[in-house]
Design a protein around this motif. Structure first.
Motif, PDB file in Angstrom:
ATOM      1  N   ALA A 206     -58.844  12.614 128.334  1.00 35.80           N
ATOM      2  CA  ALA A 206     -57.584  13.222 127.898  1.00 35.80           C
ATOM      3  C   ALA A 206     -56.682  13.503 129.096  1.00 35.80           C
ATOM      4  N   LEU A 207     -57.258  13.970 130.193  1.00 35.22           N
ATOM      5  CA  LEU A 207     -56.461  14.209 131.400  1.00 35.22           C
ATOM      6  C   LEU A 207     -55.856  12.905 131.917  1.00 35.22           C
ATOM      7  N   GLU A 208     -56.649  11.844 131.928  1.00 39.54           N
ATOM      8  CA  GLU A 208     -56.135  10.562 132.409  1.00 39.54           C
ATOM      9  C   GLU A 208     -55.072  10.004 131.474  1.00 39.54           C
ATOM     10  N   TRP A 209     -55.261  10.213 130.182  1.00 41.65           N
ATOM     11  CA  TRP A 209     -54.233   9.800 129.218  1.00 41.65           C
ATOM     12  C   TRP A 209     -52.936  10.570 129.469  1.00 41.65           C
ATOM     13  N   ALA A 210     -53.050  11.877 129.695  1.00 37.49           N
ATOM     14  CA  ALA A 210     -51.858  12.700 129.912  1.00 37.49           C
ATOM     15  C   ALA A 210     -51.128  12.287 131.185  1.00 37.49           C
ATOM     16  N   MET A 211     -51.861  11.863 132.211  1.00 36.24           N
ATOM     17  CA  MET A 211     -51.213  11.387 133.434  1.00 36.24           C
ATOM     18  C   MET A 211     -50.289  10.204 133.149  1.00 36.24           C
ATOM     19  N   ALA A 212     -50.710   9.350 132.231  1.00 38.77           N
ATOM     20  CA  ALA A 212     -49.910   8.164 131.903  1.00 38.77           C
ATOM     21  C   ALA A 212     -48.831   8.466 130.875  1.00 38.77           C
ATOM     22  N   ALA A 213     -49.089   9.425 129.961  1.00 35.18           N
ATOM     23  CA  ALA A 213     -48.200   9.625 128.822  1.00 35.18           C
ATOM     24  C   ALA A 213     -47.089  10.630 129.100  1.00 35.18           C
ATOM     25  N   LEU A 214     -47.341  11.598 129.976  1.00 37.29           N
ATOM     26  CA  LEU A 214     -46.378  12.670 130.211  1.00 37.29           C
ATOM     27  C   LEU A 214     -45.574  12.420 131.484  1.00 37.29           C
ATOM     28  N   GLU A 215     -44.610  13.284 131.740  1.00 39.05           N
ATOM     29  CA  GLU A 215     -43.740  13.108 132.893  1.00 39.05           C
ATOM     30  C   GLU A 215     -44.545  13.147 134.191  1.00 39.05           C
ATOM     31  N   PRO A 216     -44.126  12.381 135.208  1.00 38.47           N
ATOM     32  CA  PRO A 216     -44.819  12.383 136.504  1.00 38.47           C
ATOM     33  C   PRO A 216     -44.920  13.771 137.130  1.00 38.47           C
ATOM     34  N   ARG A 217     -44.017  14.663 136.752  1.00 38.21           N
ATOM     35  CA  ARG A 217     -44.024  16.026 137.291  1.00 38.21           C
ATOM     36  C   ARG A 217     -45.380  16.716 137.103  1.00 38.21           C
ATOM     37  N   TRP A 218     -46.146  16.322 136.057  1.00 38.55           N
ATOM     38  CA  TRP A 218     -47.408  16.996 135.756  1.00 38.55           C
ATOM     39  C   TRP A 218     -48.614  16.325 136.394  1.00 38.55           C
ATOM     40  N   ARG A 219     -48.414  15.185 137.032  1.00 36.74           N
ATOM     41  CA  ARG A 219     -49.564  14.450 137.565  1.00 36.74           C
ATOM     42  C   ARG A 219     -50.364  15.251 138.607  1.00 36.74           C
ATOM     43  N   PRO A 220     -49.728  15.934 139.575  1.00 40.52           N
ATOM     44  CA  PRO A 220     -50.527  16.715 140.535  1.00 40.52           C
ATOM     45  C   PRO A 220     -51.405  17.769 139.867  1.00 40.52           C
ATOM     46  N   LEU A 221     -50.883  18.437 138.845  1.00 36.71           N
ATOM     47  CA  LEU A 221     -51.682  19.430 138.126  1.00 36.71           C
ATOM     48  C   LEU A 221     -52.863  18.773 137.430  1.00 36.71           C
ATOM     49  N   LEU A 222     -52.618  17.677 136.743  1.00 35.70           N
ATOM     50  CA  LEU A 222     -53.679  17.005 136.002  1.00 35.70           C
ATOM     51  C   LEU A 222     -54.742  16.452 136.945  1.00 35.70           C
ATOM     52  N   GLU A 223     -54.328  15.917 138.090  1.00 33.70           N
ATOM     53  CA  GLU A 223     -55.285  15.430 139.077  1.00 33.70           C
ATOM     54  C   GLU A 223     -56.104  16.585 139.651  1.00 33.70           C
ATOM     55  N   GLN A 224     -55.456  17.708 139.904  1.00 36.42           N
ATOM     56  CA  GLN A 224     -56.178  18.870 140.439  1.00 36.42           C
ATOM     57  C   GLN A 224     -57.255  19.331 139.469  1.00 36.42           C
ATOM     58  N   VAL A 225     -56.922  19.403 138.197  1.00 40.64           N
ATOM     59  CA  VAL A 225     -57.902  19.842 137.192  1.00 40.64           C
ATOM     60  C   VAL A 225     -59.056  18.845 137.100  1.00 40.64           C
ATOM     61  N   ARG A 226     -58.740  17.555 137.107  1.00 41.68           N
ATOM     62  CA  ARG A 226     -59.798  16.540 137.071  1.00 41.68           C
ATOM     63  C   ARG A 226     -60.689  16.619 138.302  1.00 41.68           C
ATOM     64  N   ASP A 227     -60.083  16.722 139.477  1.00 49.97           N
ATOM     65  CA  ASP A 227     -60.848  16.654 140.715  1.00 49.97           C
ATOM     66  C   ASP A 227     -61.604  17.946 141.014  1.00 49.97           C
ATOM     67  N   ASP A 228     -61.138  19.077 140.474  1.00 50.48           N
ATOM     68  CA  ASP A 228     -61.803  20.361 140.724  1.00 50.48           C
ATOM     69  C   ASP A 228     -62.931  20.649 139.741  1.00 50.48           C
ATOM     70  N   ARG A 229     -63.183  19.740 138.824  1.00 47.96           N
ATOM     71  CA  ARG A 229     -64.156  20.013 137.760  1.00 47.96           C
ATOM     72  C   ARG A 229     -65.527  20.413 138.294  1.00 47.96           C
ATOM     73  N   ALA A 230     -65.958  19.803 139.392  1.00 53.69           N
ATOM     74  CA  ALA A 230     -67.298  20.068 139.921  1.00 53.69           C
ATOM     75  C   ALA A 230     -67.363  21.315 140.792  1.00 53.69           C
ATOM     76  N   LEU A 231     -66.222  21.986 141.027  1.00 50.86           N
ATOM     77  CA  LEU A 231     -66.231  23.184 141.856  1.00 50.86           C
ATOM     78  C   LEU A 231     -66.784  24.375 141.079  1.00 50.86           C
ATOM     79  N   SER A 232     -67.091  25.423 141.803  1.00 52.71           N
ATOM     80  CA  SER A 232     -67.648  26.624 141.177  1.00 52.71           C
ATOM     81  C   SER A 232     -66.704  27.162 140.107  1.00 52.71           C
ATOM     82  N   TRP A 233     -67.279  27.622 139.010  1.00 54.29           N
ATOM     83  CA  TRP A 233     -66.451  28.090 137.895  1.00 54.29           C
ATOM     84  C   TRP A 233     -65.781  29.418 138.209  1.00 54.29           C
TER      85      TRP A 233
END
Length: 259
Positions: A206-233
């Motif tokens: 869903a995050l990867e879909w949103a990167m393609a479907a929504l405005e580029p303005r949101w890509r850094p946020l979506l990438e951060q959420v995807r890439d931080d998944r393995a960090l401490s909760w």
């Protein structure tokens, strides 16, 4: 892989729940199934493991007590997956009729030692996943006894959930931990994906879909959420990321409304 998941501890626990269900319910047991991310794909060590035990009669009397006794003990054990199992004891006849969506089943939340009667697993998303991608641990293929969930039913649920998504999450998830920020963005992405497609997918997809479907303005946020998944909760959220997550939800709500 020698089980339904890549994780030996989890496979042992699932086998134990299946064995306990056979001993407790006998001929009333239809089967046991995985739903959630272990069915839709992209499950990892940060995922919950969602399951359904399907029964011809809902637990009562001695059978209900046997289930309560199992879950009073299992989440207290050492291990990772003992705390990350979540599921319901579902009624077989309900699954054949979408009109029964929303009826409470016997439910255990991840990490909890008490069960409750709750509709948590008897919703469109879980029903859709079970029918389309359910992983059979025992019993017949779920397509044989579950009603398909039409795309419009999935979209209707998303239309109802999206306007209150943020306050609903913040009613139980603390903003002081980074996990909540990631959960808000990933969940909103999944809701929007389902609203557009009428289907259900994993958080990562869903995050990867949103990167393609929504405005580029949101890509850094979506990438951060995807890439931080393995960090401490329970680390604090990155500076400014919580505000950005809230703005993302507001934009998704505007986008879904046609703005």
């Amino acid at each position: 892989m020698t089980g339904p998941t890549p994780y030996a501890e989890l496979n042992r626990l699932l086998a134990e729940i299946a064995s306990h269900s056979r001993a407790t319910f006998g001929p009333d047991l239809v089967g046991m199934y995985l739903v959630g991310s272990f069915a839709t794909g992209d499950a990892d060590e940060q995922s919950d493991c969602d399951f359904l035990v399907v029964l011809r009669e809902l637990p009562s009397g001695a059978a209900e007590q046997a289930v309560r006794d199992l879950w009073a003990e299992l989440p207290r054990r050492e291990g990772k997956w003992t705390h990350d199992l979540e599921g319901s004891y579902a009624l077989f006849s309900d699954l054949a009729d979408n009109a029964t969506i929303g009826r409470p089943w016997f439910y255990v939340d991840h990490g909890h030692t008490e069960l409750s009667w709750d509709e948590h697993c008897n919703r469109e998303v879980v029903r859709w996943t079970l029918h389309e991608h359910g992983v059979t641990l025992s019993g017949p293929d779920p397509r044989e006894f579950t009603a398909p969930v039409p795309a419009e039913l999935v979209r209707d649920r998303m239309r109802r959930d999206l306007p209150t998504l943020l306050p609903d999450i913040l009613s139980w998830a603390p903003t002081e931990v980074a996990w909540t920020q990631r959960y808000v963005v990933a969940t909103c992405s999944r809701v929007l994906y389902s609203l557009v497609t009428g289907e259900v997918t994993s958080k990562r997809r869903a995050l990867e879909w949103a990167m393609a479907a929504l405005e580029p303005r949101w890509r850094p946020l979506l990438e951060q959420v995807r890439d931080d998944r393995a960090l401490s909760w329970n680390d604090p959220p990155r500076p400014g990321s919580l505000e950005e997550a809230f703005a993302f939800v507001a934009r998704c709500q505007e986008w879904a409304a046609g703005g």
